[in-house]
Design an enzyme around this catalytic site. Sequence first.
Site, PDB file in Angstrom:
ATOM      1  N   GLY A 129       0.886  -1.248   0.092  1.00 51.29           N
ATOM      2  CA  GLY A 129      -0.076  -0.075   0.014  1.00 51.29           C
ATOM      3  C   GLY A 129       0.862   1.520   0.015  1.00 51.29           C
ATOM      4  O   GLY A 129       1.014   1.806   1.115  1.00 51.29           O
ATOM      5  N   TYR A 130       1.482   1.540  -1.154  1.00 46.90           N
ATOM      6  CA  TYR A 130       2.260   2.906  -1.364  1.00 46.90           C
ATOM      7  C   TYR A 130       1.574   4.113  -2.148  1.00 46.90           C
ATOM      8  O   TYR A 130       1.230   4.988  -1.889  1.00 46.90           O
ATOM      9  CB  TYR A 130       3.700   2.539  -1.950  1.00 46.90           C
ATOM     10  CG  TYR A 130       4.564   2.015  -1.051  1.00 46.90           C
ATOM     11  CD1 TYR A 130       4.449   1.364   0.132  1.00 46.90           C
ATOM     12  CD2 TYR A 130       5.807   2.298  -1.491  1.00 46.90           C
ATOM     13  CE1 TYR A 130       5.329   1.231   0.984  1.00 46.90           C
ATOM     14  CE2 TYR A 130       7.038   2.070  -0.496  1.00 46.90           C
ATOM     15  CZ  TYR A 130       6.641   1.409   0.725  1.00 46.90           C
ATOM     16  OH  TYR A 130       7.806   0.947   1.650  1.00 46.90           O
ATOM     17  N   SER A 131       1.290   3.588  -3.299  1.00 47.49           N
ATOM     18  CA  SER A 131       0.628   4.589  -4.324  1.00 47.49           C
ATOM     19  C   SER A 131      -0.622   4.875  -4.071  1.00 47.49           C
ATOM     20  O   SER A 131      -1.418   4.302  -3.430  1.00 47.49           O
ATOM     21  CB  SER A 131       0.751   3.898  -5.715  1.00 47.49           C
ATOM     22  OG  SER A 131       2.248   3.677  -6.230  1.00 47.49           O
ATOM     23  N   GLU A 168      12.552  -2.926  -3.549  1.00 50.14           N
ATOM     24  CA  GLU A 168      11.376  -2.944  -4.797  1.00 50.14           C
ATOM     25  C   GLU A 168      12.489  -2.814  -5.999  1.00 50.14           C
ATOM     26  O   GLU A 168      12.216  -3.644  -7.021  1.00 50.14           O
ATOM     27  CB  GLU A 168      10.518  -2.098  -4.547  1.00 50.14           C
ATOM     28  CG  GLU A 168       9.295  -2.257  -5.659  1.00 50.14           C
ATOM     29  CD  GLU A 168       7.967  -1.419  -5.470  1.00 50.14           C
ATOM     30  OE1 GLU A 168       6.849  -1.795  -5.991  1.00 50.14           O
ATOM     31  OE2 GLU A 168       8.211  -0.593  -4.705  1.00 50.14           O
ATOM     32  N   ASN A 190      10.899   5.525 -14.623  1.00 52.00           N
ATOM     33  CA  ASN A 190      12.436   5.469 -15.014  1.00 52.00           C
ATOM     34  C   ASN A 190      13.071   7.057 -14.886  1.00 52.00           C
ATOM     35  O   ASN A 190      14.152   7.267 -14.754  1.00 52.00           O
ATOM     36  CB  ASN A 190      12.414   4.737 -16.257  1.00 52.00           C
ATOM     37  CG  ASN A 190      12.552   3.284 -15.933  1.00 52.00           C
ATOM     38  OD1 ASN A 190      12.097   2.932 -15.087  1.00 52.00           O
ATOM     39  ND2 ASN A 190      13.074   2.655 -17.134  1.00 52.00           N
TER      40      ASN A 190
END
Length: 774
Positions: free
Chosen positions: A515-517, A632, A757
């Site tokens: 649960g990051y973004s 990650e 990126n």
Amino acid sequence: MAQTDVLTPADSIAEFQNSARDFLRSQAPLARLRRLRGTAPGFEREMWKSIAEAGWTGILVPEADGGLGLGLRVACAIAEEVGRNPLSEPYIAGAVQSVVALQATPASALKSELTASLIAGQALFGLAWQEQLGQLDPSVLETVATRSGATVQIRGCKRWVVPGNGADGWLVSAREPEGPALYWVRADTPGLRIENGARVDGTFMADLILDAEVPAANRLASGAAAREALEQALETAQFVQAAELLGITRQAFDLTFSYLNVRVQFGRPIGSNQALQHRMVDAYIQVQLASACLADALHAYESGSASLAALASRVKARCAHAATSVTRLAIQFHGAIGITDECDIGLYTKRAMYLCSWLGGVTAHRRRYFNLTPRPTGTEAATAEPGSFPRAADWAAMPEAEFRSMVRAFLKRNYPSHLRFPSRRLRWHEIRDWYMTLSRQGWLAPAWPKAYGGMELPPAKLLAFFEEFEQYGVARVPDQGLLMIGPILVRYGTAEQKERFLPKILSGEHIWCQGYSEPNAGSDLASLRTQAVAYGDEFVVTGQKIWTTLAHDATHIYLLVRTDPAAKKQEGISMLLVDMKSPGVTVRPIPNMAGDAEFCEVFFDGVRVPQANLVGELNRGWTIAKSLLGFERIFVGSPKTCQYALAQLDALATALKLYGDAAFAARFSELQLDVADLSAAYSYFADIVKRGEELPSSVSMLKIWATETYNRICALLVETAEEHGGDHPVAGAGGFAVNAVAPLMNAMVTTIYSGTNEIQRNIIAAQVLRFPRP
């Protein structure tokens, strides 16, 4: 500039490198190079004598023969410094190529005499072997040696010989009835004509036109011994040549970096331009890949795990490509001054051009590497006997070939054949049985410490483990618990948290998601708005997460939340462990372009979470978040996904019989090398994790290179599939079932998640290269 380098030489090697650097800077400055270029022979014998006194001519000569016997690693270390500080004298030709050829010949009085004079710096000679344009095979010979009594007549022409004029003689290869032979031919031999030719960097090579008579005693080797001497000489020279090209690449990068920080336009250093920074990050990645490639190849050579020919082609192809791309970028970034002769960057560019073309170019060496290296089909025979699959062992001591064979046999026996090479991410109900098979075997967490139920594989075995899984076409299991939260709990978790959560990851009771973004935050992780408010011994969580992979299969989520709204952006953040069955948690799947529901939105409406589920300190979650991002990025940057896609491409190419197409083989070999060098770079960062150290910011290079290589592989897969490249979902191609579309669609998202990126390039520009802010 602060660079994290994937090639850190041992102290003893560093000493030789430092000594060589000091010698070259004092004895061979660029002013001397400029003075000698274009003046035959292009070098000075006194300097060659000094080089010999420094020990360089004896590095590859065994101690028993009067040399130092220091080996290839030291020769490469010196060559790298020669690349940074270009030398007029022919180090590779005179101290590597000819030396290795001579040392590989049988014992003789002539060999001893030549060796002694070479080590002392009294003689300078080269190897005359090449006859055809682009030649890599020294056994292809038109030059003929015909014996008549005590003499031998040698007739033929040798081309691109280094050194030319100024040498005392050459080791000349020639064809005899029983095969190749190697003769010593003095420079003053009647019937020998030397035609010097200038190279782009101002040094010289020569054509030797031979209609010369030499004593029969001048034959140093014949037949298999001569062939082996020639091959060893060329392959060693190519290896050391790659190290010199790496030195050129480093120096070109450093000169350009310095220039970007001092050249001012519109009141600011041009290095503050983000577009230039991103291109310099790409150049930095090329430097690091070349460095990792050389380090990995040296290790492989010393361990005997690969042939010298394959390794030489691998390092020459990578380092030549890096040198070419970085020096050309350097010219561009130096602007108009870069194309003038007074600018030093031109010296490095021209030296790179010469070295890239001599002894085989990039394309030739990719082709040879392709021909010498097994393709990643994963169809090698499994040789392990039944029952030979230990749960635990001294993995570091197990020979790699035995380890790989064991893993292949285990997969062949246990992995469901219908799940090989799936075209999408499998759901929990589809992959659960395989997950539990690995769990029972004790192989589910290959990187975890043994104390917590893992295999604790050393980096080399970890890579081998991944490679065998990918080449066999093993689907990815739900691994957020294994790869992310597990290592975080090992490092930051309480004893109670480790005891409560880690075993259930291994047993399959807990399946985790991340649960990051959050919506509208993108890669700006610190902008999260999901809040956790403390009430008694609980937190109440309210907010939303998005792009949560397989959240609809997860039992738990590790969650970044804001616990102090008044704090600065990257402060007041905490990490919580949340049960997905908690009241107030809602999951909504999001179909992707391929039609698969891999991602989800997760909503939190007053979800109560025990304070015992706080990982680390309150409001100090950003440190843990950065560690997780490092894990990650090293995961996304692992070679696993690229190897998997490359195996699919290989299987399709084999089914369609495409390897006879030179254009396809060339593209495949380039990708094969890209993945090999990604593996080398990955092993460096994996070793950092193994030591329990924080991953440096330079780990972002893995994410960039891995995901962009993955996209290149998948794009070629679609192109290779011809009409099947537009079919959906699965089509048969030459008897091989392929879904060419889904891998490319999956690949496109990899450059976005874990921080795009472009963000990764910003990180390297700011935190590794220390460029000024745009």
